[in-house]
Design a protein around this motif. Structure first.
Motif, PDB file in Angstrom:
ATOM      1  N   SER A  39       0.692  -1.354   0.180  1.00 38.39           N
ATOM      2  CA  SER A  39       0.506  -0.344  -0.071  1.00 38.39           C
ATOM      3  C   SER A  39       0.497   1.193  -0.293  1.00 38.39           C
ATOM      4  CB  SER A  39      -0.576   0.125   1.025  1.00 38.39           C
ATOM      5  OG  SER A  39       0.137   0.017   2.072  1.00 38.39           O
ATOM      6  N   GLU A  40       0.533   2.375  -0.805  1.00 41.72           N
ATOM      7  CA  GLU A  40       0.708   3.477  -0.551  1.00 41.72           C
ATOM      8  C   GLU A  40       0.270   5.027  -0.270  1.00 41.72           C
ATOM      9  OE1 GLU A  40       2.999   6.782  -1.008  1.00 41.72           O
ATOM     10  OE2 GLU A  40       4.549   4.667  -0.344  1.00 41.72           O
ATOM     11  N   GLU A  41       0.303   5.791  -0.183  1.00 39.26           N
ATOM     12  CA  GLU A  41      -0.346   6.846  -0.391  1.00 39.26           C
ATOM     13  C   GLU A  41      -0.626   8.043  -1.104  1.00 39.26           C
ATOM     14  OE1 GLU A  41      -0.831  10.748   3.094  1.00 39.26           O
ATOM     15  OE2 GLU A  41       0.731   9.734   3.985  1.00 39.26           O
ATOM     16  N   SER A  43       0.771   8.771  -5.339  1.00 37.47           N
ATOM     17  CA  SER A  43       0.209   8.005  -6.085  1.00 37.47           C
ATOM     18  C   SER A  43       1.345   7.328  -7.306  1.00 37.47           C
ATOM     19  CB  SER A  43      -0.337   9.541  -7.038  1.00 37.47           C
ATOM     20  OG  SER A  43      -1.426  10.297  -6.604  1.00 37.47           O
ATOM     21  N   GLN A 136      -3.113   1.909  -3.756  1.00 37.17           N
ATOM     22  CA  GLN A 136      -2.722   3.823  -3.797  1.00 37.17           C
ATOM     23  C   GLN A 136      -4.304   4.088  -3.680  1.00 37.17           C
ATOM     24  OE1 GLN A 136       0.433   2.488  -6.779  1.00 37.17           O
ATOM     25  NE2 GLN A 136       1.013   4.734  -5.787  1.00 37.17           N
ATOM     26  N   PRO A 137      -4.304   5.439  -2.969  1.00 37.00           N
ATOM     27  CA  PRO A 137      -4.436   6.064  -1.963  1.00 37.00           C
ATOM     28  C   PRO A 137      -4.350   5.343  -1.227  1.00 37.00           C
ATOM     29  CG  PRO A 137      -5.474   7.413  -3.713  1.00 37.00           C
ATOM     30  CD  PRO A 137      -5.719   5.802  -3.621  1.00 37.00           C
TER      31      PRO A 137
END
Length: 539
Positions: A39-41, A43, A136-137
């Motif tokens: 997961s990533e906050e 873009s 994402q995000p």
């Protein structure tokens, strides 16, 4: 407020945070055949290299040794992208050590968009095979914990508010500020420790959890014909008056302390200056390369490309005057305020550059300076995310302290070794001015190793730190926080999670058995992780 649960995902390994450590951890686990949710906050995957827009800070031997094979593949992927798609000169195209920006901070200064492309290429086969799920995000909001075990992490989409529950037997915290640690109840430290806690010669007498390295909100710009002056910020006068006692003048200036002497010194900005023959000869042991701010972190140098390809060089601003000292963004209800203030400070500085900055010709301001939001993937011209230098840090079985790596404290410039090393790194202990009012702290460091014990929490059984949240101190984090070290930490964390899955063990089980440690180290070496330095002298 809880959002609607979209779905539940079951993975072998959950990696929360898609910065350099998270990407490296994912690649390590994926090449072992494990199912990974990442997961990533923001873009873009890549953290400080991409969404934060900062080209890599690396040691002087990076082209020969001292990094992992996969990090070398990332660097080569960046260079190859330029060779494949950009109008390079013949000399630049043939240069095996192509530096697209000819910046002085690194032997590889480049656009963040190209790093995104290289990371995408590395992950693409695993996305296609279904082994990798990228969310994402998303940010972590809650965790389900049973005793000393993390059962699941709930992630929230920052745009829709909907939530996803990720279940996995191994969980890696690769967030920029160690966000899983408070959510999971994992013991951690934030801010500066006292000398009594660590015994570090440079530590203060009193601990201060709110005292962390400054963040900076970076931006990218060039210089072209016309007037590109942005609207005068409403708070511009406030930033004009900001002058910390140790700074030597206002922060909206070319004056800033020398990190090593702490004496104020003047820097320059020579817009679209030609690159001299000595640009590649800078040795950070003696020259940090930051005297001219145009050259320091230039990410596109026109002379590398066919005439007419670029109307201007392109420069990344990550300068002392952008360091935000107003407060920490960790464990505070004022996080959003401080983030907004950090960006406001950078906006005011850019306006100052356009309107008031002293030029070498005696004039003031460069109205032709133009923000390049297209280069950083934003509408306002500033990076997607703030540049984060310091995180929460686990209370680890092994904590790296100043005495382990400082040349002066050790009395030895040779490599700083740990018998259970899982990687290597090299950088000065480089602490920027802090939210507690400290000036720079710059300490000569030996080439160092990453001890396995720094990746093992004292209690939580199945959580592994995979970024700047390992067992370092406020001081040693200043050396362990840079791009190749974060990548190595992440890669070794991903390998550790994979090994634990295959052996039905916990990280603590591996650390406690010297035979298992040696077996694990052998696995690392086989995939190109260097675990010891050759005999070299540090800086």
């Amino acid at each position: 407020m809880s959002g609607q649960i979209e779905r539940a995902i079951t993975a072998d390994i959950a990696i929360i945070g898609g910065g350099l450590g998270g990407v490296a951890a994912a690649l390590a686990a994926l090449r072992r055949g494990h199912r990974v949710t990442l997961s990533e906050e923001y873009s873009w995957l890549g953290g400080q290299l991409t969404s934060q827009a900062v080209p890599p800070d690396e040691h002087i031997w990076v082209e020969q040794f001292g990094i992992t094979a996969s990090y070398r593949a990332l660097r080569e992927g960046i260079r190859q992208y330029y060779r494949d798609f950009y109008p390079l000169t013949n000399a630049a195209r043939k240069n095996p050590q192509l530096n697209p920006g000819l910046g002085r901070v690194s032997q590889l200064c480049h656009e963040p968009t190209v790093a995104v492309a290289a990371i995408t290429q590395l992950l693409a086969p695993y996305c296609s095979s279904g082994l990798l799920t990228v969310l994402q995000p998303y940010v972590p909001v809650t965790a389900k914990v049973s005793g000393d075990n993390v059962d699941s992490i709930t992630l929230r989409n920052v745009r829709t508010g909907n939530e996803v529950v990720v279940n996995a037997p191994l969980v890696l915290d690769a967030t920029e500020t160690g966000d899983l640690l408070p959510l999971t109840g994992t013991e951690y430290i934030v801010g500066s420790e006292s000398r009594g806690q660590t015994g570090e010669p440079s530590a203060p007498e009193t601990a201060d959890p709110s005292n962390v390295q400054s963040i900076a909100w970076c931006f990218v710009f060039d210089h072209v014909d016309g007037d590109h002056t942005i609207e005068r910020p409403d708070d511009y006068e406030h930033w004009l008056e900001l002058a910390p006692s140790f700074w030597g003048g206002p922060m909206l200036s070319f004056t800033a302390p020398n990190p090593r002497t702490l004496e104020p010194e003047e820097r320059t900005l020579h817009v679209n200056s030609s690159v001299g023959d000595d640009h590649a000869d800078g040795d950070p042991r003696f020259d940090p390369g930051d005297q001219d701010l145009w050259e320091f972190r230039r990410i596109v140098a026109r002379q590398n490309f066919l005439p007419g390809s670029f109307p201007s060089d392109i420069v990344l601003a990550n300068w002392p005057s952008l360091d935000y000292l107003g407060g920490s963004v960790i464990d505070t209800p004022d996080r959003d305020f401080h983030l907004a203030q950090a960006k406001a400070q950078s906006r005011a500085y850019f306006y100052w550059l356009q309107t008031e900055a002293p030029r070498p010709d005696g004039g003031h301001g460069w109205p032709g300076l133009r923000l390049r939001g297209d280069v950083v993937g934003t509408d306002d011209g500033f990076a997607q995310a703030p540049y984060i230098r310091e995180s929460r840090r686990i209370v680890a079985v092994t904590t790296v302290v100043e005495q382990d790596v400082s040349v002066v404290a050790r009395g030895d410039a040779g490599p700083a070794r740990f018998p259970n090393s899982v990687g290597v790194g090299m950088y000065r202990i480089d602490l920027h001015p802090s939210t507690g009012g400290d000036n720079y702290l710059d300490i000569e460091c030996a080439p160092f190793e990453i001890p396995l014990g720094a990746l093992v929490p004292v209690r939580t059984r199945n959580l592994i730190p995979a970024a700047k949240n390992i067992g370092t101190t406020h001081i040693t984090n200043g050396a362990y926080r840079l791009h190749p070290v974060e990548w190595n930490i992440g890669e070794s964390a991903g390998e550790l999670a994979s090994y634990c899955l295959e052996q039905s063990m916990t990280p603590r089980d591996v650390l406690s058995d010297p035979g298992l440690v040696r077996q694990f180290q052998t696995r690392l070496v086989e995939v190109g992780v260097e675990i010891h330095w050759p005999e070299i002298v540090g800086y």
